[in-house]
Design a protein around this motif. Structure first.
Motif, PDB file in Angstrom:
ATOM      1  N   SER A 163       0.793   1.194   0.048  1.00 23.28           N
ATOM      2  CA  SER A 163       1.254  -0.004   0.766  1.00 23.28           C
ATOM      3  C   SER A 163       0.112  -1.002   0.969  1.00 23.28           C
ATOM      4  CB  SER A 163       1.853   0.397   2.112  1.00 23.28           C
ATOM      5  OG  SER A 163       0.897   1.086   2.905  1.00 23.28           O
ATOM      6  N   GLN A 212      -0.553  -2.710  -2.384  1.00 23.53           N
ATOM      7  CA  GLN A 212       0.444  -3.729  -2.685  1.00 23.53           C
ATOM      8  C   GLN A 212       0.232  -4.980  -1.831  1.00 23.53           C
ATOM      9  OE1 GLN A 212       2.536  -3.711  -5.143  1.00 23.53           O
ATOM     10  NE2 GLN A 212       3.375  -5.725  -4.583  1.00 23.53           N
ATOM     11  N   ARG A 232      -2.561  -6.947  -3.306  1.00 27.72           N
ATOM     12  CA  ARG A 232      -2.172  -7.635  -4.529  1.00 27.72           C
ATOM     13  C   ARG A 232      -1.293  -8.850  -4.248  1.00 27.72           C
ATOM     14  NH1 ARG A 232      -1.069  -2.269  -8.310  1.00 27.72           N
ATOM     15  NH2 ARG A 232      -3.245  -1.989  -8.929  1.00 27.72           N
ATOM     16  N   ASN A 233      -0.606  -8.845  -3.136  1.00 23.71           N
ATOM     17  CA  ASN A 233       0.181 -10.014  -2.744  1.00 23.71           C
ATOM     18  C   ASN A 233      -0.681 -11.103  -2.121  1.00 23.71           C
ATOM     19  OD1 ASN A 233       2.568  -8.835  -3.641  1.00 23.71           O
ATOM     20  ND2 ASN A 233       3.006  -7.914  -1.642  1.00 23.71           N
ATOM     21  N   GLN A 283       6.066 -12.045  -7.805  1.00 20.89           N
ATOM     22  CA  GLN A 283       5.862 -10.822  -7.031  1.00 20.89           C
ATOM     23  C   GLN A 283       5.867 -11.076  -5.527  1.00 20.89           C
ATOM     24  OE1 GLN A 283       2.058  -9.028  -7.616  1.00 20.89           O
ATOM     25  NE2 GLN A 283       0.904 -10.891  -7.213  1.00 20.89           N
ATOM     26  N   PHE A 312       4.799  -3.739 -12.916  1.00 16.37           N
ATOM     27  CA  PHE A 312       5.689  -2.889 -12.145  1.00 16.37           C
ATOM     28  C   PHE A 312       7.065  -2.776 -12.789  1.00 16.37           C
ATOM     29  CE2 PHE A 312       2.449  -4.349  -9.271  1.00 16.37           C
ATOM     30  CZ  PHE A 312       2.098  -3.174  -8.625  1.00 16.37           C
TER      31      PHE A 312
END
Length: 458
Positions: free
Chosen positions: A264, A267, A270-271, A323, A406
């Motif tokens: 988590s 992710q 990466r956002n 994304q 992904f």
């Protein structure tokens, strides 16, 4: 004869004095031989010079033997480390509970950026070895000082050392129990920095040359653009995602409260918009170099080249939107815009590689779709490289798109690593033909004993 010897001159002078007329028959021969009294000194000097030459040869052979022993030790250490790493990774892979997380369990995100940088070191050594093999003078192309020339052996030894450190850390990570998962990779980053900063390191010349080149590349948009700046800046564009991974690693380690890896957190990092911004920096650098070159000579091709690098920004932007949470608001139009940007970036970059960077694609050439003069012996190398470059150019655009990684349920992290490694191999291939075309199109002339490149308009 005896009069020519220093030990006998005193006795002869004592017997006859300075009056040489009192010498017996044949004394003229003795007088003629008197100047030869310097001959023993010359013989001694020659003997000493010979001894010095033999001593130098012995020292050189001793240095060569010690260098071979060091290289042999590095090879053995590298093979042993590789074997232990493969064995450790295999054991960890078998006991991993989740099929989707197996690659992450043996090769987490912390190691990806370091491993790709080490891979780039091996590719750079291969480039130097190949250019030497085909007599392409890269020192003159890159404006390097011959006294500080970096050989392929130096690069290979440096890459071997960093590879051993990386593999040893991976073995420790896969076998350690009860240690926070971020602690061991953090030790890897610290050890790499210590190796780079160690003042008495065996690769201090290569380190100094690299730092000096990076500094000149960063300042090239303001001071002037040379061929070496173009090569290094293009090389950095292939590592754009690697730099984003390094930021992701720092983000995961700094945001993990229990010092363990969490998907988590990865992710969320990466956002973060900082990742795409970091990935776009090499393209911005290359774009500013093109604008600087246009302001210097006013050639229109520099503006077209700047346009090529600007096509990478829509790929990053639309991929970041896909994304993010706003992807649903855009609907299918966002996917269409992303595909269009990927298509334009890939084809434009491929066209520029073939016609401008490599000088190929000539219809009137005696070599079909190539050029008249070729340095590399096999023509099929060129055709295979052109096809490979077209395919791998699309993978470069895809590796700028995090959302594509992904797609599918298996091998997400593995897919990401493979795409980044493929781009590094493509850039290694690109450097060979780019330097070959520079070697052909810009002949070297001698100017007061110093080689100089003929300018573009010559």
């Amino acid at each position: 004869f005896f009069s020519s010897l220093p030990c006998c001159q005193g006795h002869i002078t004592g017997l006859y004095g300075s009056n040489t007329s009192m010498l017996p028959v044949g004394s003229s021969i003795i007088n003629d031989m008197m100047p030869v009294s310097k001959a023993p000194t010359t013989l001694v000097q020659d003997f000493q010079d010979g001894e010095d030459d033999r001593r130098d040869k012995m020292e050189k052979s001793r240095d060569d033997s010690s260098s071979k022993q060091v290289i042999r030790a590095i090879k053995v250490t590298l093979y042993v480390s590789l074997f232990l790493a493969l064995w450790s990774v295999t054991m960890r892979f078998q006991v991993s509970p989740s099929k989707a997380d197996k690659f992450v369990s043996v090769f987490p995100v912390y190691y990806r950026a370091i491993a790709l940088l080490v891979l780039g070191g091996w590719c750079w050594g291969f480039n130097i070895q190949g250019l030497d093999r085909f007599h392409i003078d890269y020192c003159t192309l890159f404006d390097m000082d011959l006294s500080t020339k970096i050989t392929s052996r130096t690069v290979y030894c440096t890459a071997s050392l960093f590879t051993v450190v990386l593999l040893a850390n991976i073995v420790t990570f896969t076998q350690a129990r009860g240690i926070p998962s971020t602690f061991i990779p953090l030790c890897l980053y610290i050890s790499m920095l210590l190796l780079l900063c160690w003042p008495k390191s065996p690769f201090h010349n290569a380190r100094y040359a690299l730092l000096q080149a990076l500094q000149s590349v960063m300042l090239s948009p303001f001071t002037g653009v040379a061929f070496v700046h173009v090569i290094l800046a293009d090389l950095l564009t292939s590592y754009s995602k690697v730099f984003a991974d390094m930021y992701g690693t720092v983000c995961v380690i700094s945001n993990s409260t229990d010092r363990h890896f969490h998907a988590s957190i990865l992710q969320a990092c990466r956002n973060d918009p900082i990742g795409p911004i970091v990935a776009s920096l090499p393209s911005w650098l290359r774009l500013f170099q093109c604008l600087k070159a246009y302001s210097t000579d006013g050639e229109r091709r520099h503006l077209l080249n700047a346009l090529k690098y600007s096509t990478a920004f829509p790929v990053l932007f639309f991929s970041y939107l896909k994304q993010g949470p706003s992807a649903e608001a855009w609907g299918p139009q966002l996917s269409q815009l992303w595909l269009l940007s990927v298509f334009v970036n890939s084809l434009y970059s491929f066209y520029w590689d073939i016609y401008y960077d490599w000088g190929l694609g000539s219809i009137s050439s005696s070599n079909l779709l190539l050029r008249d003069r070729l340095v590399f012996p096999k023509r099929w190398w060129y055709y295979a490289t052109m096809v490979t470059d077209l395919l791998l150019r699309f993978t470069w655009s895809l590796q700028l798109s995090p959302h594509w990684w992904f797609i599918g349920s298996v091998g997400r992290e593995f897919k990401m690593f493979v795409l980044e490694a493929v781009e590094i191999f493509r850039r290694c291939m690109w450097i060979f033909f780019r330097c070959e075309w520079q070697h052909i199109s810009h002949p070297i002339r001698e100017d007061k004993g110093h080689p100089r490149m003929v300018p573009d308009d010559a």
